[in-house]
Design an enzyme around this catalytic site. Sequence first.
Site, PDB file in Angstrom:
ATOM      1  CE  LYS A 100      37.043  38.618  50.019  1.00 44.99           C
ATOM      2  NZ  LYS A 100      37.849  39.426  49.191  1.00 44.99           N
ATOM      3  CG  ASP A 156      46.565  39.525  49.637  1.00 47.15           C
ATOM      4  OD1 ASP A 156      45.972  39.580  50.729  1.00 47.15           O
ATOM      5  OD2 ASP A 156      45.979  39.411  48.545  1.00 47.15           O
ATOM      6  NE  ARG A 193      40.001  62.307  42.687  1.00 43.87           N
ATOM      7  CZ  ARG A 193      40.710  63.439  42.532  1.00 43.87           C
ATOM      8  NH1 ARG A 193      41.920  63.537  43.035  1.00 43.87           N
ATOM      9  NH2 ARG A 193      40.208  64.463  41.882  1.00 43.87           N
ATOM     10  CE1 TYR A 199      39.625  36.551  44.334  1.00 44.97           C
ATOM     11  CE2 TYR A 199      40.659  38.652  43.850  1.00 44.97           C
ATOM     12  CZ  TYR A 199      39.545  37.840  43.862  1.00 44.97           C
ATOM     13  OH  TYR A 199      38.358  38.325  43.403  1.00 44.97           O
TER      14      TYR A 199
HETATM   15  C1  LIG Z   1      43.616  37.034  49.157  1.00 43.67           C
HETATM   16  C2  LIG Z   1      42.825  38.075  48.429  1.00 43.67           C
HETATM   17  N1  LIG Z   1      43.432  39.179  47.992  1.00 43.67           N
HETATM   18  C3  LIG Z   1      42.770  40.151  47.330  1.00 43.67           C
HETATM   19  C4  LIG Z   1      41.419  40.036  47.061  1.00 43.67           C
HETATM   20  C5  LIG Z   1      40.701  41.123  46.303  1.00 43.67           C
HETATM   21  O1  LIG Z   1      39.948  41.894  47.163  1.00 43.67           O
HETATM   22  P1  LIG Z   1      38.577  42.652  46.733  1.00 43.67           P
HETATM   23  O2  LIG Z   1      37.601  41.595  46.328  1.00 43.67           O
HETATM   24  O3  LIG Z   1      38.217  43.415  47.956  1.00 43.67           O
HETATM   25  O4  LIG Z   1      38.935  43.525  45.580  1.00 43.67           O
HETATM   26  C6  LIG Z   1      40.736  38.898  47.501  1.00 43.67           C
HETATM   27  C7  LIG Z   1      39.298  38.733  47.216  1.00 43.67           C
HETATM   28  O5  LIG Z   1      38.730  37.661  47.356  1.00 43.67           O
HETATM   29  C8  LIG Z   1      41.458  37.893  48.201  1.00 43.67           C
HETATM   30  O6  LIG Z   1      40.854  36.754  48.635  1.00 43.67           O
END
Ligand SMILES: Cc1ncc(COP(=O)(O)O)c(C=O)c1O
Length: 380
Positions: free
Chosen positions: A196, A171, A47, A99
Amino acid sequence: MKFNTKTIHGGQHEVDPAYGSVMPPIYQTSTYSQSTPGGHKGFEYSRSGNPTRSALERSLASLENGKFGLAFASGLAAIDAVIKLLKPGDEVVSTSDLYGGSYRLFTKIFEDLGIKFHFIGMENAATIENYINDKTKLIWVETPTNPMMNIIDIKATAAIAKKHNVLLAVDSTFATPYLQKPLDLGADIVMHSATKYLGGHSDVVMGALVVKEEKLAEKLYFIQNASGAVCGPQDSFLVLRGIKTLHIRMQRHCENGKAIANFLKNHPKIEKVYWPGFEDHANHEIAKSQMEDFGGMISFVTKGNDYDQAIKIVENLKVFTLAESLGGVESLAGHPASMTHASIPKEEREKTGVVDSLIRLSVGIEDIDDLIADLEQAIG
Ligand SMILES: Cc1ncc(COP(=O)(O)O)c(C=O)c1O
């Protein structure tokens, strides 16, 4: 080292001491032997740290021109760690179009713990200042935004953050470090859903943070270890492998994305296409200045905002798969209102443009002729 070399070699200076394997071994272990209490070789418990995860974290840091990378069990776990830097009473100014899962985490978990979020349109970065007060500790920016493809000026936002002594986190999931490097533009933290484009093959769920400043890295590392939402060695290996082709995949995502954006724009049954590469996109000039290209994410609405037609299109697609997520080699289509953004109340969603007829495409790296033919037959 140039970016296209960094994807393959960045942070990978430590050759496997046992056999010289070219790829870092998958250290599938939870613990490490000690000769005497504290007498270990740099790792004591997985961890807290694992050599395969460390190899990935160094790669991430290198790609973003940062110093410290941290890999998490998911993108949301990475975001969760950033918000845990804050205390009850603190305030955050966040992009309103973001998101759905980030919105859910902010409003359903952290607001209950006493952190206040202001969700605002940031297309004009100067507006952010209206929401900053002495309780503000963080500006949370998603750019390009999911799913409306708005572009936020990272450099201008970083200047506001510095002026008010608040952190700026970006992000950058849609852009990847191939297209944009928020730390170079003044951000303090860059975040990715590595699920992604970084992983790139729709086979891993993972999150990442990269920072430059050591004190901030130490705080985030403390949270990563204390909260424990880390990724395993097998997944770390898979994302490291994915990253090695990030530059060539992104090149094709961008080429295919451009062709499809233009195809949809000229289609008589499509009302509006959201893609930052269009000259008439509200922040096209900012996109041009902070991104290398415009990516493979596109959203569009059907003529007359026709919900039934939108559902028919996503059901009819054959090469595109109707699925959550994005950024893999295969093309995906999604219906944000009922899928990725269902956790945002309809009223809030529609304010940012996420109407019931909106379709989001993650354009993959298949042959462009097959992708366009598929859209043509599905739209009818
Ligand atoms: C722009 C964006 N940020 C964060 C996330 C969250 O990521 P995760 O699904 O890996 O937890 C996503 C998921 O679709 C996303 O599109």
